[in-house]
Design a protein around this motif. Structure first.
Motif, PDB file in Angstrom:
ATOM      1  N   UNK A 155       0.841  -1.209   0.000  1.00 59.30           N
ATOM      2  CA  UNK A 155       0.000   0.000   0.000  1.00 59.30           C
ATOM      3  C   UNK A 155       0.870   1.250   0.000  1.00 59.30           C
ATOM      4  N   UNK A 156       1.933   1.227   0.812  1.00 54.42           N
ATOM      5  CA  UNK A 156       2.821   2.402   0.874  1.00 54.42           C
ATOM      6  C   UNK A 156       3.506   2.653  -0.465  1.00 54.42           C
ATOM      7  N   UNK A 157       3.889   1.595  -1.146  1.00 54.84           N
ATOM      8  CA  UNK A 157       4.568   1.753  -2.439  1.00 54.84           C
ATOM      9  C   UNK A 157       3.600   2.197  -3.531  1.00 54.84           C
ATOM     10  N   UNK A 158       2.410   1.597  -3.549  1.00 50.45           N
ATOM     11  CA  UNK A 158       1.474   1.852  -4.639  1.00 50.45           C
ATOM     12  C   UNK A 158       0.752   3.187  -4.496  1.00 50.45           C
ATOM     13  N   UNK A 160       1.777   5.832  -2.426  1.00 44.40           N
ATOM     14  CA  UNK A 160       2.654   6.696  -1.617  1.00 44.40           C
ATOM     15  C   UNK A 160       2.216   8.153  -1.647  1.00 44.40           C
ATOM     16  N   UNK A 161       1.849   8.665  -2.820  1.00 41.74           N
ATOM     17  CA  UNK A 161       1.520  10.088  -2.950  1.00 41.74           C
ATOM     18  C   UNK A 161       0.082  10.386  -2.520  1.00 41.74           C
ATOM     19  N   UNK A 162      -0.777   9.367  -2.470  1.00 44.01           N
ATOM     20  CA  UNK A 162      -2.187   9.593  -2.155  1.00 44.01           C
ATOM     21  C   UNK A 162      -2.502   9.408  -0.669  1.00 44.01           C
ATOM     22  N   UNK A 163      -1.627   8.712   0.058  1.00 38.11           N
ATOM     23  CA  UNK A 163      -1.911   8.416   1.466  1.00 38.11           C
ATOM     24  C   UNK A 163      -1.516   9.602   2.335  1.00 38.11           C
ATOM     25  N   UNK A 164      -2.355   9.913   3.286  1.00 43.39           N
ATOM     26  CA  UNK A 164      -2.061  11.008   4.211  1.00 43.39           C
ATOM     27  C   UNK A 164      -0.938  10.601   5.158  1.00 43.39           C
ATOM     28  N   UNK A 165      -0.307  11.596   5.743  1.00 38.72           N
ATOM     29  CA  UNK A 165       0.798  11.335   6.681  1.00 38.72           C
ATOM     30  C   UNK A 165       0.307  10.503   7.866  1.00 38.72           C
TER      31      UNK A 165
END
Length: 358
Positions: A155-158, A160-165
């Protein structure tokens, strides 16, 4: 000194025991030959051969049968001090004695072989069952954190730019928790292997048990609020193996936190009496049925109908490390509910603290 040489010494001792026991028995019977009949002597010697067959290997037992027959003939069957047998009845009796003694030796030897094979088969079946239990437990216990780590990293790799901090922190926290679970399971397996191989030797050092207990709780449980521990100010500086003690504490706490309700506390207390360190752990869960208490330290044992989770190694490791410290462990149910573990470990205390306590 190799194993073959040790086995040779053992066999030589068997021959020596055969010679000595026959000599003593024959000498005793010869001194009483006016009291006991030579046919009674035959029964005594036959019993001696049977005893040899029970404890010795086949060759020393056959030697026992031959020597007992010859000495019985030479010293007791008329005419004595000769191997000649004039009475046909005595000759038949001698042949029967010799045959029975040899048959007894061979049968006892075969019986022991059958028993050894039965024991080996039982041990293999037990080992196979334990490995199956272990693999079944690990297939679940290891798959879950591994799946968590793989899923979270994907999930973090796929995304990365969409997930909130905030979500990134949550995923990283999940990875950390899963990694700690994996590390705990692997460490338990390694510890059990070391305990069974006898490679673990205590390394004693001076320590403040209060400080060490705080460190165990902080490093392994992030100061979990369910764990209630207050330092015992009267406790002296002790000499023990910190690593062994840490494994005992960690595994008991993990076991208690896993099998007790989340709102219930775990109380830990320290004490010392006559250089015996006493560490007690009391939870307020449902306890364990009395019939299962004697088995909770067995490898892979889990109380039936309990929640899933755990490999059944934690408490057996606690027992192993406690034994390695020459200590003892007691467990009992507390009324109305709860379970209490009491660990007693011999320690050396400092002279200064002993004076202070006095």
């Amino acid at each position: 000194m190799n194993v073959a040489y040790l086995n040779t010494i053992k066999k030589e001792k068997q021959y020596l025991w055969v010679l000595l026991s026959i000599l003593i028995t024959v000498l005793g019977c010869f001194l009483l030959k006016n009291v006991i009949n030579y046919k009674i002597v035959a029964l005594i010697l036959l019993m001696l051969v049977s005893i040899h067959a029970m404890f010795f290997t086949i060759k020393p037992t056959i030697l026992s049968a031959i020597l007992s027959a010859l000495t019985w003939n030479f010293l007791f069957i008329p005419p004595i001090f000769t191997f000649h047998i004039s009475n046909p009845e005595d000759l038949l009796l001698f042949i029967m004695y010799f045959a029975v003694a040899l048959i007894n030796a061979v049968l006892q030897f075969k019986l022991k072989k059958i028993e050894e094979k039965a024991r080996e088969k039982e041990e293999k079946e037990k080992t196979f069952h334990l490995y199956n239990t272990l693999l079944n437990s690990l297939s679940h216990e290891l798959r879950t954190p591994i799946s968590t780590i793989i899923g979270s990293t994907d999930i973090l790799k796929e995304y990365e730019e969409k997930i909130s901090i905030e979500n990134k922190h949550l995923l990283l926290q999940e990875i950390q928790i899963a990694g700690l679970k994996l590390n705990h399971h692997v460490e338990n397996l390694l510890n059990m292997s070391r305990l069974e191989s006898g490679l673990l030797i205590p390394k004693y050092e001076w320590c403040d048990i209060n400080e060490e207990m705080f460190r165990f709780i902080k490093n392994n449980f992030q100061n979990n609020k369910r764990i209630e521990f207050q330092a015992n100010d009267d406790l002296p500086i002790c000499k023990t193996d910190i690593g062994f003690l840490e494994q005992i504490v960690i595994n008991i706490i993990k076991n208690a936190l896993q099998y007790t309700p989340e709102e219930k506390p775990l109380q830990i207390q320290l004490g010392i009496d006559h250089q015996i360190l006493h560490v007690s752990f009391q939870d307020y869960g449902n306890g364990i049925p009395e019939e299962h208490l004697p088995y909770i330290f067995d490898k892979f044992f889990r109380v039936p109908q309990t929640i899933t989770g755990g490999t059944g190694l934690g408490l057996s490791i606690v027992k192993g490390f406690t034994d390695a410290l020459n200590g003892t462990i007691e467990v009992k149910n507390i009324q109305p509910n709860g379970l209490k573990f009491d660990i007693f470990v011999p320690v050396e205390t400092t002279y200064i603290n002993n004076l202070k306590n006095e």
